[in-house]
Design a protein around this motif. Sequence first.
Motif, PDB file in Angstrom:
ATOM      1  N   VAL A 149      16.820  -6.542  -7.470  1.00 58.62           N
ATOM      2  CA  VAL A 149      15.843  -5.800  -8.269  1.00 58.62           C
ATOM      3  C   VAL A 149      16.595  -4.896  -9.230  1.00 58.62           C
ATOM      4  O   VAL A 149      17.535  -4.204  -8.850  1.00 58.62           O
ATOM      5  CB  VAL A 149      14.909  -4.960  -7.369  1.00 58.62           C
ATOM      6  CG1 VAL A 149      13.997  -4.087  -8.195  1.00 58.62           C
ATOM      7  CG2 VAL A 149      14.125  -5.864  -6.441  1.00 58.62           C
ATOM      8  N   SER A 177      14.956   0.886 -13.088  1.00 55.98           N
ATOM      9  CA  SER A 177      14.040   1.125 -14.205  1.00 55.98           C
ATOM     10  C   SER A 177      14.825   1.288 -15.493  1.00 55.98           C
ATOM     11  O   SER A 177      15.794   2.061 -15.535  1.00 55.98           O
ATOM     12  CB  SER A 177      13.210   2.379 -13.964  1.00 55.98           C
ATOM     13  OG  SER A 177      12.378   2.206 -12.861  1.00 55.98           O
ATOM     14  N   ARG A 215      15.321  -6.897 -19.932  1.00 52.82           N
ATOM     15  CA  ARG A 215      14.495  -7.279 -18.778  1.00 52.82           C
ATOM     16  C   ARG A 215      13.487  -8.357 -19.170  1.00 52.82           C
ATOM     17  O   ARG A 215      13.280  -9.314 -18.436  1.00 52.82           O
ATOM     18  CB  ARG A 215      13.780  -6.042 -18.230  1.00 52.82           C
ATOM     19  CG  ARG A 215      13.010  -6.324 -16.968  1.00 52.82           C
ATOM     20  CD  ARG A 215      12.509  -5.075 -16.315  1.00 52.82           C
ATOM     21  NE  ARG A 215      11.551  -4.390 -17.155  1.00 52.82           N
ATOM     22  CZ  ARG A 215      10.967  -3.249 -16.836  1.00 52.82           C
ATOM     23  NH1 ARG A 215      11.257  -2.650 -15.711  1.00 52.82           N
ATOM     24  NH2 ARG A 215      10.102  -2.692 -17.648  1.00 52.82           N
ATOM     25  N   ARG A 226       8.484  -9.179  -8.795  1.00 47.03           N
ATOM     26  CA  ARG A 226       9.235  -8.527  -7.713  1.00 47.03           C
ATOM     27  C   ARG A 226      10.722  -8.454  -8.044  1.00 47.03           C
ATOM     28  O   ARG A 226      11.379  -7.438  -7.817  1.00 47.03           O
ATOM     29  CB  ARG A 226       9.028  -9.258  -6.393  1.00 47.03           C
ATOM     30  CG  ARG A 226       7.714  -8.924  -5.727  1.00 47.03           C
ATOM     31  CD  ARG A 226       7.651  -9.459  -4.310  1.00 47.03           C
ATOM     32  NE  ARG A 226       7.674 -10.920  -4.238  1.00 47.03           N
ATOM     33  CZ  ARG A 226       6.598 -11.692  -4.345  1.00 47.03           C
ATOM     34  NH1 ARG A 226       5.401 -11.156  -4.508  1.00 47.03           N
ATOM     35  NH2 ARG A 226       6.702 -13.001  -4.266  1.00 47.03           N
ATOM     36  N   GLY A 261      11.150  -5.772 -10.730  1.00 48.46           N
ATOM     37  CA  GLY A 261      10.630  -4.444 -10.431  1.00 48.46           C
ATOM     38  C   GLY A 261       9.508  -3.995 -11.344  1.00 48.46           C
ATOM     39  O   GLY A 261       9.419  -2.820 -11.697  1.00 48.46           O
TER      40      GLY A 261
END
Length: 51
Positions: free
Chosen positions: A3, A6, A16, A36, A39
């Motif tokens: 994952v 942020s 991303r 998932r 994230g």
Amino acid sequence: MEVLPSPKTLEELHHRRKLAAALFEEGQHSQAEIARMLGVSRQAVHTWHTT
């Protein structure tokens, strides 16, 4: 795949989304699985996939 943290910059956000696009092209993961892995919400992945 782990994952991702942020993102903090627009460049990280773009990266991303490009990862999500690559995963879509592989065709081996559902939108929920991609969400998932990255994230993010399933709805965000759906939006990326349809635009």
